[in-house]
Design a protein around this motif. Structure first.
Motif, mmCIF file in Angstrom:
data_model
loop_
_atom_site.group_PDB
_atom_site.id
_atom_site.type_symbol
_atom_site.label_atom_id
_atom_site.label_comp_id
_atom_site.label_asym_id
_atom_site.label_seq_id
_atom_site.Cartn_x
_atom_site.Cartn_y
_atom_site.Cartn_z
ATOM 1 N N ASP A 65 0.844 -1.298 -0.023
ATOM 2 C CA ASP A 65 -0.171 0.097 -0.140
ATOM 3 C C ASP A 65 0.658 1.610 0.052
ATOM 4 N N ARG A 67 0.244 5.855 0.448
ATOM 5 C CA ARG A 67 -0.131 7.075 1.317
ATOM 6 C C ARG A 67 -0.095 7.997 -0.087
ATOM 7 N N ASN A 77 5.473 5.287 2.061
ATOM 8 C CA ASN A 77 6.556 4.119 2.740
ATOM 9 C C ASN A 77 6.912 3.589 1.472
ATOM 10 N N HIS A 140 -6.549 -3.550 11.069
ATOM 11 C CA HIS A 140 -5.977 -3.469 9.645
ATOM 12 C C HIS A 140 -4.778 -3.458 8.370
ATOM 13 N N SER A 143 -3.634 -0.935 3.002
ATOM 14 C CA SER A 143 -4.795 0.341 3.600
ATOM 15 C C SER A 143 -6.103 -0.595 3.692
ATOM 16 N N PHE A 145 -9.031 -0.901 6.041
ATOM 17 C CA PHE A 145 -9.195 -1.042 7.086
ATOM 18 C C PHE A 145 -10.397 -1.008 7.526
ATOM 19 N N THR A 148 -14.534 -0.168 4.963
ATOM 20 C CA THR A 148 -14.106 0.408 4.204
ATOM 21 C C THR A 148 -14.117 -0.626 3.107
ATOM 22 N N ASN A 161 -8.719 3.454 -1.846
ATOM 23 C CA ASN A 161 -9.768 3.195 -0.420
ATOM 24 C C ASN A 161 -9.242 4.366 0.006
ATOM 25 N N VAL A 163 -10.304 6.314 3.404
ATOM 26 C CA VAL A 163 -10.467 5.768 5.047
ATOM 27 C C VAL A 163 -10.606 6.558 5.653
ATOM 28 N N ARG A 170 -6.099 6.136 0.415
ATOM 29 C CA ARG A 170 -4.523 5.032 0.175
ATOM 30 C C ARG A 170 -4.505 4.500 -0.877
ATOM 31 N N THR A 172 -3.938 0.832 -2.139
ATOM 32 C CA THR A 172 -4.137 -0.655 -1.636
ATOM 33 C C THR A 172 -4.163 -2.285 -2.424
#
Ligand code: 6PG
Length: 225
Positions: A65, A67, A77, A140, A143, A145, A148, A161, A163, A170, A172
């Motif tokens: 995933d 950000r 990440n 989670h 991502s 969560f 979602t 997705n 969140v 995000r 994912t």
């Protein structure tokens, strides 16, 4: 069947587990398709791995995933992996499939979906040799969560997705892609998350991480104690 490995040498055991999987995959298939997880837990593991003698040119890195930020953002990440693993190990850009968090989330997800489809070969979908995952306090993973939309995705490999918890999108991996992996390993360096692990492995949990159930692959929880 999931196995829970408790260790007092979390970092070295995690790095060794990844390295062993890499050597086996490269010996068998000439490549090691490794999905990286984000967050803080993997930082020392990636750094330890970078110091190991491995056939790095045979690695293909993906990200479970990302950000929705650029690669220079501290939230990225990719940036975390770049600093702890990719740059120290001298990984070439061609060996890294970066999720372009700087794009519109849906565009970035579609782009990544296309990259994985192009590499799926004769498989119905891209197969990771090893996919690393973290676990949040809310259960989670990646991502995915609680509550979602991505939890219900049954076809795509990658989605954008929203969140609500953070009021952000995000990008994912989805369960179909995660569960297609040959091996999935959750990395947890905090024993306080063990109750969540035990609830999940005990069955009947509705935590998002509980739906990580590799179709034919292995599932391991590596927990630092
Ligand atoms: C992310 C990760 C996320 C992470 C867990 C655990 O982008 O943050 O993919 O799923 O693995 O939130 O994070 P920590 O390792 O920081 O506890």
């Amino acid at each position: 069947m999931a196995e829970i490995l408790r260790t007092q040498s979390f970092v070295s055991d995690a790095a060794r587990l990844i390295a062993d999987c890499a050597r086996e995959s490269i010996a068998q298939r000439g490549q090691f398709r490794l999905g990286l997880c984000g967050g803080n837990t993997p930082r020392p593991v990636y750094f330890a791995l970078a110091g190991m003698d491995l056939a790095w040119d045979k690695f293909l890195f993906t990200f479970g995933d990302e950000r929705c930020v650029g690669p220079e953002d501290d939230q990225s990440n990719f940036k975390m992996a770049q600093g702890t693993l990719l740059r120290p190990a001298g990984i070439k850009e061609a060996n890294v499939l970066r999720m372009r968090g700087e794009l519109d989330p849906h565009t970035a997800a579609d782009e990544y979906e296309g990259k994985l489809a192009a590499l799926a070969g004769s498989d119905s979908r891209f197969v990771h040799d090893l996919l690393l995952l973290g676990l949040g306090d809310d259960g989670h993973t990646a991502s995915l969560f609680p509550g979602t939309e991505a939890l219900a995705e049954a076809d795509r490999n990658v989605v954008a997705n929203f969140v609500p918890k953070f009021s952000v999108y995000r990008i994912t991996f989805t369960y179909p892609l995660i569960n297609a992996a040959r091996k999935v390993v959750f990395l947890l360096d905090k024993p306080q998350k063990l109750p969540i692990v035990e609830e999940i492995t005990g069955g009947g949990s509705d935590y998002p991480a509980a739906k990580v159930q590799p179709v034919s692959g292995d599932l391991t929880w590596l927990v630092g104690i």
